[in-house]
Write an enzyme that holds these catalytic residues in place. Structure first.
Site, short mmCIF file in Angstrom:
data_model
loop_
_atom_site.label_atom_id
_atom_site.label_comp_id
_atom_site.label_asym_id
_atom_site.label_seq_id
_atom_site.Cartn_x
_atom_site.Cartn_y
_atom_site.Cartn_z
N ARG A 178 -6.17 0.33 1.34
CA ARG A 178 -5.08 -0.45 1.95
C ARG A 178 -4.69 -1.63 1.05
O ARG A 178 -3.52 -2.02 1.01
CB ARG A 178 -5.45 -0.93 3.35
N GLU A 222 -2.65 -7.66 13.33
CA GLU A 222 -2.98 -8.01 11.95
C GLU A 222 -1.84 -8.63 11.15
O GLU A 222 -2.08 -9.54 10.36
CB GLU A 222 -3.49 -6.77 11.22
#
Length: 766
Positions: free
Chosen positions: A310, A715
């Site tokens: 990621r 997030e």
């Protein structure tokens, strides 16, 4: 309709009155045993001798377990590579569990655990990125590389070129409720109550440790006092230990880490080193960039590989680069196994690019905010659609309009001018301001995790019981799910009661992570409620002789023709007519696919966007600093609950700013974590928040068909805190003509060093 209303958290009254029960508040059965791990004092080595007799003889001790006593799998790993619950002959970090003590009290267990006589054959530990590189200590055979375009050719054509390196520190989760688990032995299996973001993983690991089928293990979780990713995999050790001890002794077993033990044993956010080369043409358009990421992963893989993936996925931040090469090194060290943390690698990847943009703007002598704006992805609706370096189309880009709006509401241009004037007149105190964007992909990158289930039951009095696979860690997920259910069923919110997350009710769940809690579980809840509503609609339509579309559900009532009934009356009538009042729902995220080896595909259903302007002041004599003001505009789609979303944004910004300013993890040269308590590790306090804190939601529905067109908000706002770090860099740059090269976290020491670099003086001089 309840969706979109700023209703309070479902446990708000219980929180403020102290009545909300967490695991450690629940009374234990009278014969409960309490557990503690015996921990390694060495960071690397073999166990030559293990004398546990003093432990067994310690007051209150009932049983002691080593790896040899575990009946089946000695594995707590969330990854395919095993991670032993108890050391199996070798130790790999200071704080690794070696043995397990079961005693009559929490204190007795902890005291006994320190009486072991352990002899080690120590080895030189690998603690740093440099040491790991020198030793070739890594996960996977070599670096992972994803690339688009000819980066070398692009940089060769660049009019402006910046090259540099930034070290990015890790972060302790510091959830208010520590890791805890309780195992209750049953006739054939075991029930686990624990503080976890991933009940199904706990179920799997406990079943494997005991040699049981999954249906023999039930995991229940009502609420957590914070998780932030630290309870996605790190609770496995406690649950397994409790289950093994409960099975062996026939007594309930409970384990709770004290704060120091929690910090010493558990994993942290990955610290990174990022090197970059980035170039632009004479007009300031980016031509290409080369990014190398080194991640210190700790001693076991845990979730490091997807975290590093990621980070690579977000190496472009919010900018279109025609040529981009990203190289990732996943390094093995003798430190705690780094794990999931809010953003899951995305913050590190984005910060690397934001630093590169700032550096390039310094080389060009231009405003970093202008350079950012000039190189955003093309706005939504533009043709042709631009794609990321991994091949996903960015067809929903909102930041141009959002940044323009934030410029106005934050009075950005005027404040920059005021700050420049202030800095010209003040030598000791310097102010800085910065704007940073967020483009964050939403979905699990492991495609099969993008699924969720729900169970909804209507009772004959019109009350509704709701269960889903997500976990409540304070973020308000349960309230949002109640709002979804009440909106679909047409009930009042107070008619819906949510029950504890339970693997016996909704099986095979994914972790509440990747900002997917509301997206996945909301759609599953919606499907279950739509099934029930359709049954009730058909029943009323048939009974009243009207078309189904004339049946209306709203505000706790049902209407057909000119008649009205309460929802309870309809539920009672449906029961008497033998209509099922229970339904399950299931959702799988559509239109996603990902090949991590090739680095190509569409790993995300959509992107969430945001932007923040932060103003800071630094003391150039000491490096001390303050955040003076933050202005945030964040994209939550059509918000399910604006009050909860704004709360998440505020908390995420402060946590993100804390990561990059005050929170510093320090290990000594033996591998011992020295910052293992609030006295030595500084999370942001109320006094660290911005003096002026303006947060607004960008009101635009999600282009994708998500739950009521909302967007994830767990997030993405964490990365808004990057603007605080960039503002500190801007303040340091005001001290002189040189590139300050501020490192993260920007502690007073780091700020002071950057001030000296900007002035071109000895950075070590006070």
């Amino acid at each position: 309709m309840t969706v979109g209303k700023p209703l309070p958290h479902d446990s708000a009254r219980l929180h403020v009155t102290g009545q909300a029960r967490y695991l450690d508040d629940i009374p234990c059965p009278a014969d409960t045993l309490h557990l503690a791990f015996g921990l390694s004092t060495e960071a690397a080595g073999d166990i030559s001798a293990l004398d546990l007799e003093p432990v067994r003889q310690s007051p209150g001790v009932i049983a002691v377990f080593t790896a040899a006593d575990l009946p089946h799998a000695n594995d707590a790993s969330p990854a395919p590579t095993p991670e032993p619950v108890l050391a199996d002959g070798a130790v790999h970090y200071a704080g690794q569990p070696i043995f397990l003590v079961a005693a009559t009290s929490h204190r007795a267990a902890r005291v006994a655990a320190r009486k072991a006589r352990i002899t080690y054959a120590p080895k030189d530990p690998i603690l740093t990125i440099d040491q790991a590189l020198a030793a070739g200590s890594r996960f996977e055979n070599g670096p992972i590389t994803w690339a688009r375009g000819d980066v070398a050719a692009a940089l060769a054509q660049a009019t402006y070129l910046a090259e540099g390196e930034i070290d990015i520190g890790g972060q302790e989760h510091f959830y208010l409720e520590g890791q805890a688990a309780l195992a209750l032995p049953g006739e054939e299996g075991v029930t686990i109550q624990c503080s976890t973001q991933h009940p199904s993983e706990i179920q799997h690991k406990v079943a494997h440790a005991l040699g049981l089928a999954l249906h023999d293990v039930r995991v229940e979780m009502r609420r957590m006092g914070g998780g932030f990713g630290g309870k996605e995999s790190q609770g496995n050790h406690l649950a397994i230990a409790c289950a093994v001890a409960a099975r062996a002794t026939g007594r309930p077993c409970k384990m709770r880490y004290d704060r120091d033990d929690d910090m010493v044993i558990t994993g942290k956010r990955h610290d990174f080193r990022i090197r970059y080369r980035i170039g632009a043409d004479a007009a300031g358009k980016l031509l290409g960039a080369e990014v190398t990421q080194w991640a210190r992963c700790g001693w076991s893989p845990d979730l490091s590989l997807p975290v590093c993936d990621r980070a690579m996925l977000h190496a472009d931040s919010a900018y279109f680069l025609p040529a981009l090469r990203v190289e990732s090194h996943r390094l093995r060290t003798n430190t705690q196994s780094a794990t999931a943390f809010r953003g899951f690698g995305g913050p590190q990847g984005m910060l690397g690019m934001e630093r590169a943009i700032d550096h390039l703007a310094h080389v060009m002598g231009c405003d970093p905010a202008d350079l950012r704006r000039r190189n955003f992805y093309a706005p939504a609706g533009s043709k042709p659609v631009q794609t990321t370096h991994y091949g996903q189309a960015v067809d929903d880009f909102l930041l141009d309009e959002m940044v323009d709006q934030l410029h106005k509401t934050a009075d950005f241009a005027a404040r920059k001018a005021q700050i420049a004037q202030w800095n010209s007149q003040n030598r000791t105190l310097k102010r800085g301001i910065a704007l940073s964007p967020v483009k964050f992909g939403i979905s699990f990158t492991l495609t099969h995790l993008n699924q969720a289930g729900a169970l909804v039951q209507i009772y004959t009095d019109g009350s509704v019981a709701l269960n889903h696979g997500g976990t409540e860690m304070g973020q308000g997920l349960h309230r949002k799910m109640v709002q979804v259910a009440s909106a679909v069923l047409g009930t009042r919110a107070e008619q819906v009661r949510i029950t504890a997350t339970d693997t016996a009710k909704v099986p095979n769940t994914s972790a509440t992570a990747a900002s997917s809690g509301a997206d996945l579980n909301g759609m599953a809840v919606k499907e279950a409620c739509e099934t029930l509503r359709a049954r009730l609609t058909r029943f009323i339509a048939a009974r009243e002789g009207c078309p189904p579309e004339e049946v209306r559900f709203a505000a706790g009532e049902v209407q057909a023709k000119d008649k009205r009934w309460t929802f309870a009356e309809v539920a009672e009538a449906a029961y008497l007519a033998r209509i099922s009042l229970s339904a399950t729902g299931f959702y799988a995220t559509p239109n996603i696919s990902w090949d991590r080896l090739a680095g190509q595909g569409r790993p995300f259903l959509y992107f969430a966007y945001g932007a923040a302007v932060t103003e800071v002041v630094i003391d150039t004599l000491t490096g001390e600093n303050r955040i003076l003001r933050a202005d945030i505009l964040h994209d939550a789609g059509t918000s399910l609950n604006p009050a909860l979303d704004i709360g998440q944004i505020e908390g995420a910004y402060v946590q993100g700013a804390g990561w990059l300013t005050t929170e510093e993890l320090v290990w000594d040269d033996k591998g011992h974590l020295t910052t293992h308590a609030p006295s030595t590790y500084k999370i942001p306090a109320c006094s660290d928040r911005p003096r002026l804190f303006n947060v607004a939601l960008y009101d635009a529905p999600n282009r994708e068909e998500t739950i009521f067109r909302s967007k994830a908000v767990g997030e993405p706002p964490f990365m808004l805190g990057i603007s605080a770090f960039l503002a500190l860099g801007n303040a340091c740059a005001a001290c002189g003509p040189h590139w300050p090269n501020l490192q993260a976290p920007a502690t007073p020491e780091a700020v002071l060093a950057a001030v000296h670099r900007a002035r071109g003086t000895d950075e070590g001089r006070a």
